[in-house]
Design a protein around this motif. Structure first.
Motif, PDB file in Angstrom:
ATOM      1  N   ILE A 195       0.835  -1.201   0.000  1.00 32.22           N
ATOM      2  CA  ILE A 195       0.000   0.000   0.000  1.00 32.22           C
ATOM      3  C   ILE A 195       0.868   1.249   0.000  1.00 32.22           C
ATOM      4  N   MET A 196       1.924   1.239   0.794  1.00 23.37           N
ATOM      5  CA  MET A 196       2.798   2.405   0.847  1.00 23.37           C
ATOM      6  C   MET A 196       3.502   2.638  -0.484  1.00 23.37           C
ATOM      7  N   GLU A 197       3.946   1.574  -1.127  1.00 25.78           N
ATOM      8  CA  GLU A 197       4.595   1.728  -2.428  1.00 25.78           C
ATOM      9  C   GLU A 197       3.634   2.332  -3.450  1.00 25.78           C
ATOM     10  N   ARG A 198       2.395   1.940  -3.381  1.00 22.96           N
ATOM     11  CA  ARG A 198       1.398   2.418  -4.353  1.00 22.96           C
ATOM     12  C   ARG A 198       0.963   3.848  -4.057  1.00 22.96           C
ATOM     13  N   THR A 199       0.793   4.196  -2.790  1.00 20.72           N
ATOM     14  CA  THR A 199       0.151   5.465  -2.444  1.00 20.72           C
ATOM     15  C   THR A 199       1.125   6.584  -2.105  1.00 20.72           C
ATOM     16  N   GLY A 200       2.378   6.256  -1.802  1.00 21.45           N
ATOM     17  CA  GLY A 200       3.373   7.296  -1.550  1.00 21.45           C
ATOM     18  C   GLY A 200       2.996   8.204  -0.397  1.00 21.45           C
ATOM     19  N   ILE A 201       3.088   9.505  -0.625  1.00 18.50           N
ATOM     20  CA  ILE A 201       2.902  10.467   0.456  1.00 18.50           C
ATOM     21  C   ILE A 201       1.495  10.420   1.036  1.00 18.50           C
ATOM     22  N   TRP A 202       0.486  10.086   0.193  1.00 19.34           N
ATOM     23  CA  TRP A 202      -0.862  10.011   0.731  1.00 19.34           C
ATOM     24  C   TRP A 202      -1.006   8.842   1.695  1.00 19.34           C
ATOM     25  N   GLY A 203      -0.346   7.734   1.410  1.00 25.18           N
ATOM     26  CA  GLY A 203      -0.377   6.624   2.355  1.00 25.18           C
ATOM     27  C   GLY A 203       0.256   6.990   3.681  1.00 25.18           C
ATOM     28  N   ALA A 204       1.325   7.780   3.627  1.00 25.48           N
ATOM     29  CA  ALA A 204       2.001   8.194   4.855  1.00 25.48           C
ATOM     30  C   ALA A 204       1.149   9.121   5.700  1.00 25.48           C
ATOM     31  N   GLN A 205       0.134   9.731   5.086  1.00 24.69           N
ATOM     32  CA  GLN A 205      -0.728  10.663   5.824  1.00 24.69           C
ATOM     33  C   GLN A 205      -1.856   9.964   6.582  1.00 24.69           C
ATOM     34  N   LEU A 206      -1.985   8.654   6.451  1.00 20.96           N
ATOM     35  CA  LEU A 206      -3.151   7.963   6.995  1.00 20.96           C
ATOM     36  C   LEU A 206      -3.062   7.751   8.505  1.00 20.96           C
ATOM     37  N   ILE A 207      -2.885   8.841   9.207  1.00 25.01           N
ATOM     38  CA  ILE A 207      -2.912   8.823  10.678  1.00 25.01           C
ATOM     39  C   ILE A 207      -4.358   9.124  11.066  1.00 25.01           C
ATOM     40  N   ILE A 208      -5.224   8.204  10.769  1.00 25.68           N
ATOM     41  CA  ILE A 208      -6.662   8.441  10.888  1.00 25.68           C
ATOM     42  C   ILE A 208      -7.328   7.221  11.517  1.00 25.68           C
ATOM     43  N   TRP A 209      -8.451   7.477  12.189  1.00 23.64           N
ATOM     44  CA  TRP A 209      -9.174   6.408  12.862  1.00 23.64           C
ATOM     45  C   TRP A 209     -10.667   6.533  12.589  1.00 23.64           C
ATOM     46  N   GLY A 210     -11.309   5.380  12.444  1.00 25.24           N
ATOM     47  CA  GLY A 210     -12.738   5.375  12.182  1.00 25.24           C
ATOM     48  C   GLY A 210     -13.461   4.329  13.006  1.00 25.24           C
ATOM     49  N   LEU A 211     -14.770   4.386  12.930  1.00 28.29           N
ATOM     50  CA  LEU A 211     -15.656   3.367  13.517  1.00 28.29           C
ATOM     51  C   LEU A 211     -16.372   2.687  12.359  1.00 28.29           C
ATOM     52  N   HIS A 212     -16.265   1.356  12.287  1.00 29.21           N
ATOM     53  CA  HIS A 212     -16.910   0.577  11.235  1.00 29.21           C
ATOM     54  C   HIS A 212     -18.018  -0.258  11.869  1.00 29.21           C
ATOM     55  N   VAL A 213     -19.208  -0.138  11.326  1.00 28.16           N
ATOM     56  CA  VAL A 213     -20.372  -0.848  11.855  1.00 28.16           C
ATOM     57  C   VAL A 213     -20.847  -1.851  10.809  1.00 28.16           C
ATOM     58  N   HIS A 214     -20.843  -3.140  11.180  1.00 27.94           N
ATOM     59  CA  HIS A 214     -21.364  -4.209  10.330  1.00 27.94           C
ATOM     60  C   HIS A 214     -22.785  -4.540  10.769  1.00 27.94           C
ATOM     61  N   VAL A 215     -23.697  -4.621   9.805  1.00 23.53           N
ATOM     62  CA  VAL A 215     -25.069  -5.039  10.093  1.00 23.53           C
ATOM     63  C   VAL A 215     -25.404  -6.221   9.191  1.00 23.53           C
ATOM     64  N   GLY A 216     -25.888  -7.297   9.785  1.00 16.84           N
ATOM     65  CA  GLY A 216     -26.176  -8.512   9.041  1.00 16.84           C
ATOM     66  C   GLY A 216     -27.316  -8.334   8.048  1.00 16.84           C
ATOM     67  N   ILE A 217     -27.121  -8.930   6.864  1.00 17.40           N
ATOM     68  CA  ILE A 217     -28.145  -8.919   5.812  1.00 17.40           C
ATOM     69  C   ILE A 217     -28.467 -10.368   5.469  1.00 17.40           C
ATOM     70  N   PHE A 235      -8.852  10.624   3.645  1.00 16.39           N
ATOM     71  CA  PHE A 235      -8.870   9.200   3.315  1.00 16.39           C
ATOM     72  C   PHE A 235      -9.276   8.970   1.864  1.00 16.39           C
ATOM     73  N   GLN A 236     -10.135   9.828   1.330  1.00 18.02           N
ATOM     74  CA  GLN A 236     -10.618   9.595  -0.023  1.00 18.02           C
ATOM     75  C   GLN A 236      -9.562   9.888  -1.089  1.00 18.02           C
ATOM     76  N   GLN A 237      -8.395  10.410  -0.699  1.00 11.31           N
ATOM     77  CA  GLN A 237      -7.317  10.603  -1.665  1.00 11.31           C
ATOM     78  C   GLN A 237      -6.757   9.267  -2.161  1.00 11.31           C
ATOM     79  N   ILE A 238      -6.952   8.203  -1.388  1.00  7.52           N
ATOM     80  CA  ILE A 238      -6.524   6.876  -1.820  1.00  7.52           C
ATOM     81  C   ILE A 238      -7.571   6.347  -2.801  1.00  7.52           C
TER      82      ILE A 238
END
Length: 391
Positions: free
Chosen positions: A131-153, A198-201
């Motif tokens: 991922i780092m090889e592909r994304t370069g400086i944008w990958g290095a910026q991913l000091i980010i955190w999220g909440l992911h919610v899975h809902v069964g279908i 994050f959407q820069q990736i």
């Protein structure tokens, strides 16, 4: 020519729920990020007997992430949001037995207010290196955190209609969770800098609004064929079907700074997916916005948070986001009763009334002359208290 991916769709009981919560590791003395993720995971495995995923399903556990400054807390597959909260409470207690001993604090939020990319280290997995090889400086910026919610279908045919309809509520979720107003020590002017960073990736951001599962499989096959990803799960869309688990995964939210708000956001997602699924059962048309309106709403809610005016329907009618949230809560009230999350969903009104995390962070910074160290301390204290704290 590429061949379509055969994605399948796992079995998942309807409206089960599971949470993945990314959190940061902070040096207790400096309040800066610590690259201690591997050490924390090793200590958990050695000292606490940290459970790991098994073929039978995911028990509550802790895993590493792209950056060594991050760990992820993962609940089990639960019947209610409250049950997921019980899992996360146990996980947090286990993590603190290690982090307290190592001189570390844990914090939520969408980003760390003053950490710098040059000081961070990427995890050791081959996938992270690629991922780092592909994304370069944008990958290095991913000091980010999220909440992911899975809902069964319960059926694959619901996955894409639900994905498209959930994008109508993107600004509601993003503004309520927004917690990344600072970046590398500077105010950004955004409530959620994380979401736009994050959407820069190219494999992240808003999903392609496919109409059929065959279109999705053809797309996934093409992306693998051209080397953009190695597997479907590397498409880190804001909302996506999860073929492995048989869920809809909603990844819109910034990482919450406390457990109470994490469960509130999870309850809102849980109710929305169940509500839309019921509408499908009744043969009703689901709300859908043109992609250009979804993109504009994403920008507005990232920029202005709860002060945003958003696009409400495909005709381009607009209104204050807080009014739309109030109307939505009334609509979801009977769903919350069915799902057993009335108390958690009620927290949405508290966030609207008192302000989301980005406002609290800004208030702490203002009270300390722009110093961001107290902002980090306040985020750490909220994580420890399990609830938002007054400024």
């Amino acid at each position: 020519m590429s061949s379509p991916a055969r994605l399948g769709f796992g079995e998942s009981p309807r409206s089960t729920v599971g949470l993945e919560w990314e959190i940061g590791l902070v040096d207790s003395d400096s309040a800066d990020l610590s690259q201690a993720g591997p050490a924390v995971l090793d200590a958990l495995a050695r000292d606490v007997g940290e459970p790991r995923p098994t073929s039978a399903g995911y028990a509550p556990h802790v895993t590493g992430e792209f950056m060594k400054n991050t760990i992820e807390l993962v609940s089990g597959v639960c019947g209610t949001v409250a049950d997921a909260g019980t899992d996360l409470t146990r996980i947090l207690e286990r993590v603190r037995t290690v982090t307290d001993r190592l001189g570390l604090d844990i914090m939520g939020g969408g980003t760390h207010p003053f950490a710098r990319a040059a000081d961070q280290q990427v995890g050791d997995k081959e996938r992270y290196r690629r991922i780092m090889e592909r994304t370069g400086i944008w990958g290095a910026q991913l000091i980010i955190w999220g909440l992911h919610v899975h809902v069964g279908i319960e059926h694959r045919d619901k996955a894409l209609p639900l994905m498209r309809a959930m994008l109508t509520y993107f600004p509601h979720l993003q503004a309520l969770s927004a917690g990344s107003p600072y970046w590398a020590g500077e105010p950004t002017g955004y409530a959620s800098n994380r979401s736009l960073l994050f959407q820069q990736i190219p494999s992240s951001g808003l999903p392609v609004p496919f109409e059929t599962w065959q279109e999705l499989e053809a797309y996934a096959g093409d992306m693998v064929h051209v080397g953009a990803v190695e597997a479907f799960n590397e498409l880190h869309w804001d909302v996506r079907p999860s073929p492995t688990f048989g869920t809809l995964e909603v990844r819109v939210c910034d990482g919450p700074t406390n457990l109470s708000e994490a469960l509130t956001l999870a309850a809102l997602v849980h109710c929305l997916v169940e509500h839309l699924s019921t509408q499908l059962d009744q043969g009703r048309a689901l709300p859908v916005l043109p992609p250009w309106f979804v993109q504009e709403n994403k920008f507005r809610s990232a920029r202005y948070g709860l002060d945003a005016t958003v696009i409400l329907d495909a005709d381009g009618n607009q209104g204050p986001l807080v009014d739309a949230i109030g109307k939505l809560l009334v609509e979801l009230e009977p769903v919350a009763h069915r799902l057993g999350c009335v108390a958690e969903l009620a927290g949405v009104r508290d966030i609207v009334r008192s302000g989301a995390s980005y406002r609290r962070q800004q208030a702490v910074a203002a009270a300390h002359g722009g110093d961001l160290v107290p902002v980090v301390r306040s985020m750490v204290e909220e994580m420890r208290a399990g609830r938002p704290l007054p400024v």
